[in-house]
Scaffold this motif. Structure first.
Motif, PDB file in Angstrom:
ATOM      1  N   ARG A 196       0.838  -1.196   0.000  1.00  0.00           N
ATOM      2  CA  ARG A 196       0.000   0.000   0.000  1.00  0.00           C
ATOM      3  C   ARG A 196       0.877   1.252   0.000  1.00  0.00           C
ATOM      4  O   ARG A 196       2.019   1.231   0.473  1.00  0.00           O
ATOM      5  CB  ARG A 196      -0.921   0.014   1.234  1.00  0.00           C
ATOM      6  CG  ARG A 196      -1.969  -1.089   1.230  1.00  0.00           C
ATOM      7  CD  ARG A 196      -2.834  -0.994  -0.024  1.00  0.00           C
ATOM      8  NE  ARG A 196      -4.003  -1.862   0.030  1.00  0.00           N
ATOM      9  CZ  ARG A 196      -4.088  -3.057  -0.529  1.00  0.00           C
ATOM     10  NH1 ARG A 196      -3.031  -3.564  -1.152  1.00  0.00           N
ATOM     11  NH2 ARG A 196      -5.197  -3.768  -0.484  1.00  0.00           N
ATOM     12  N   VAL A 197       0.326   2.328  -0.512  1.00  0.00           N
ATOM     13  CA  VAL A 197       1.036   3.606  -0.530  1.00  0.00           C
ATOM     14  C   VAL A 197       1.252   4.077   0.901  1.00  0.00           C
ATOM     15  O   VAL A 197       0.379   3.910   1.763  1.00  0.00           O
ATOM     16  CB  VAL A 197       0.219   4.654  -1.320  1.00  0.00           C
ATOM     17  CG1 VAL A 197       0.898   6.020  -1.271  1.00  0.00           C
ATOM     18  CG2 VAL A 197       0.035   4.205  -2.765  1.00  0.00           C
ATOM     19  N   ASP A 198       2.430   4.643   1.168  1.00  0.00           N
ATOM     20  CA  ASP A 198       2.739   5.136   2.509  1.00  0.00           C
ATOM     21  C   ASP A 198       1.711   6.177   2.941  1.00  0.00           C
ATOM     22  O   ASP A 198       1.341   7.069   2.163  1.00  0.00           O
ATOM     23  CB  ASP A 198       4.143   5.754   2.528  1.00  0.00           C
ATOM     24  CG  ASP A 198       4.545   6.186   3.922  1.00  0.00           C
ATOM     25  OD1 ASP A 198       4.345   7.383   4.237  1.00  0.00           O
ATOM     26  OD2 ASP A 198       5.042   5.344   4.699  1.00  0.00           O
ATOM     27  N   LEU A 199       1.252   6.063   4.180  1.00  0.00           N
ATOM     28  CA  LEU A 199       0.207   6.948   4.695  1.00  0.00           C
ATOM     29  C   LEU A 199       0.553   8.423   4.553  1.00  0.00           C
ATOM     30  O   LEU A 199      -0.303   9.254   4.265  1.00  0.00           O
ATOM     31  CB  LEU A 199      -0.060   6.608   6.176  1.00  0.00           C
ATOM     32  CG  LEU A 199      -1.144   7.432   6.867  1.00  0.00           C
ATOM     33  CD1 LEU A 199      -2.496   7.284   6.152  1.00  0.00           C
ATOM     34  CD2 LEU A 199      -1.276   7.000   8.319  1.00  0.00           C
ATOM     35  N   ASN A 200       1.827   8.759   4.766  1.00  0.00           N
ATOM     36  CA  ASN A 200       2.244  10.161   4.682  1.00  0.00           C
ATOM     37  C   ASN A 200       2.001  10.769   3.307  1.00  0.00           C
ATOM     38  O   ASN A 200       1.868  11.985   3.177  1.00  0.00           O
ATOM     39  CB  ASN A 200       3.734  10.286   5.045  1.00  0.00           C
ATOM     40  CG  ASN A 200       3.979   9.990   6.506  1.00  0.00           C
ATOM     41  OD1 ASN A 200       3.182  10.326   7.369  1.00  0.00           O
ATOM     42  ND2 ASN A 200       5.101   9.327   6.800  1.00  0.00           N
ATOM     43  N   ARG A 201       1.933   9.941   2.279  1.00  0.00           N
ATOM     44  CA  ARG A 201       1.689  10.442   0.922  1.00  0.00           C
ATOM     45  C   ARG A 201       0.195  10.608   0.639  1.00  0.00           C
ATOM     46  O   ARG A 201      -0.188  11.183  -0.387  1.00  0.00           O
ATOM     47  CB  ARG A 201       2.297   9.492  -0.102  1.00  0.00           C
ATOM     48  CG  ARG A 201       3.815   9.434  -0.068  1.00  0.00           C
ATOM     49  CD  ARG A 201       4.353   8.366  -1.025  1.00  0.00           C
ATOM     50  NE  ARG A 201       3.858   8.544  -2.380  1.00  0.00           N
ATOM     51  CZ  ARG A 201       4.002   7.651  -3.353  1.00  0.00           C
ATOM     52  NH1 ARG A 201       4.606   6.497  -3.089  1.00  0.00           N
ATOM     53  NH2 ARG A 201       3.539   7.896  -4.547  1.00  0.00           N
ATOM     54  N   LEU A 202      -0.629  10.100   1.538  1.00  0.00           N
ATOM     55  CA  LEU A 202      -2.070  10.105   1.302  1.00  0.00           C
ATOM     56  C   LEU A 202      -2.802  11.192   2.091  1.00  0.00           C
ATOM     57  O   LEU A 202      -3.951  11.514   1.778  1.00  0.00           O
ATOM     58  CB  LEU A 202      -2.658   8.738   1.681  1.00  0.00           C
ATOM     59  CG  LEU A 202      -2.094   7.542   0.902  1.00  0.00           C
ATOM     60  CD1 LEU A 202      -2.669   6.255   1.439  1.00  0.00           C
ATOM     61  CD2 LEU A 202      -2.394   7.686  -0.592  1.00  0.00           C
ATOM     62  N   ILE A 203      -2.142  11.730   3.103  1.00  0.00           N
ATOM     63  CA  ILE A 203      -2.784  12.776   3.907  1.00  0.00           C
ATOM     64  C   ILE A 203      -2.527  14.125   3.240  1.00  0.00           C
ATOM     65  O   ILE A 203      -1.378  14.528   3.039  1.00  0.00           O
ATOM     66  CB  ILE A 203      -2.225  12.767   5.349  1.00  0.00           C
ATOM     67  CG1 ILE A 203      -2.550  11.426   6.016  1.00  0.00           C
ATOM     68  CG2 ILE A 203      -2.816  13.921   6.156  1.00  0.00           C
ATOM     69  CD1 ILE A 203      -1.962  11.278   7.398  1.00  0.00           C
ATOM     70  N   ILE A 204      -3.592  14.830   2.915  1.00  0.00           N
ATOM     71  CA  ILE A 204      -3.457  16.115   2.204  1.00  0.00           C
ATOM     72  C   ILE A 204      -3.997  17.265   3.033  1.00  0.00           C
ATOM     73  O   ILE A 204      -4.672  17.071   4.025  1.00  0.00           O
ATOM     74  CB  ILE A 204      -4.169  16.059   0.851  1.00  0.00           C
ATOM     75  CG1 ILE A 204      -5.669  15.747   1.024  1.00  0.00           C
ATOM     76  CG2 ILE A 204      -3.510  15.048  -0.072  1.00  0.00           C
ATOM     77  CD1 ILE A 204      -6.463  15.773  -0.253  1.00  0.00           C
TER      78      ILE A 204
END
Length: 204
Positions: A196-204
């Motif tokens: 899965r994509v790293d969480l830090n890249r998904l929080i905007i």
């Protein structure tokens, strides 16, 4: 199995063993879907369970035929559609699965208030909430299946042959998804769950 463990361990299964799922376990999976949240508790999901037999074969044959037509049309244009090729793989998976759960959306068109909210979707604002509920229902079933040691795959490739499938099933409700169920084949032990994509890249 704890909920957190199910969430982490769940993965899409594409190879199944020839072992039947007990009726009571199927009921547990369906009841997990029914326990999902929905707007105003409308519970818009409806299920059709298909096991091996003539009905399953007719549906998959119809889907395969639709895929063949679509592939031929694009081939004649000189365009290779990878998504259609992958849909043939989904037919193989559905054929191997012990159970197919067809998930339909029950919606009363006459009850749409048309409140004027503008959505960037092809669905009305009300339909969008129902669609979200269907997603929660299916996810619940996938997690419960995982907790029972049963493999699952959430399928949407049927959309390539939607009309022909509806004709075979003869249910006049929007078909939202198909859940394939079965006990995972040993080959699945060698197939890792996709990262899965790293969480830090998904929080905007």
């Amino acid at each position: 199995m704890e909920v957190a463990e199910c969430v982490v361990k769940r993965k899409s299964i594409r190879y199944f063993r020839k072992k039947e799922i007990e009726e009571k376990l199927l009921c547990e999976i369906l009841n997990a879907g029914v326990a999902a949240p929905s707007p105003k508790n409308i519970q818009p999901w409806r299920f059709k369970v298909v096991r091996k037999g003539l009905e399953k074969n007719r549906v998959l044959k119809s889907l395969s035929f639709s895929l063949e037509i679509a592939k031929k049309e694009w081939d004649n244009k000189g365009i290779i559609r990878k998504d259609i090729e992958e849909a043939f793989e989904s037919v193989r998976i559905m054929q191997m699965a012990d159970i197919l759960i067809f998930v339909f959306l029950q919606i009363d068109k006459n009850d749409d208030k048309n409140d004027g909210v503008q959505w960037d979707l092809m669905a009305t604002e009300k339909e969008a909430t129902y669609i979200q509920a269907i997603g929660a229902c299916i996810e619940n079933m996938l997690l419960r299946a995982t907790s029972l040691g049963i493999g699952s795959l959430w399928l949407c490739d049927f959309l390539y042959g939607y009309n022909s499938i509806i004709e075979e099933i003869k249910i006049e409700l929007p078909l939202m998804g198909i859940v394939a169920l079965g006990y995972p084949d040993k080959i699945e032990e060698k197939i890792p769950k996709k990262e899965r994509v790293d969480l830090n890249r998904l929080i905007i």
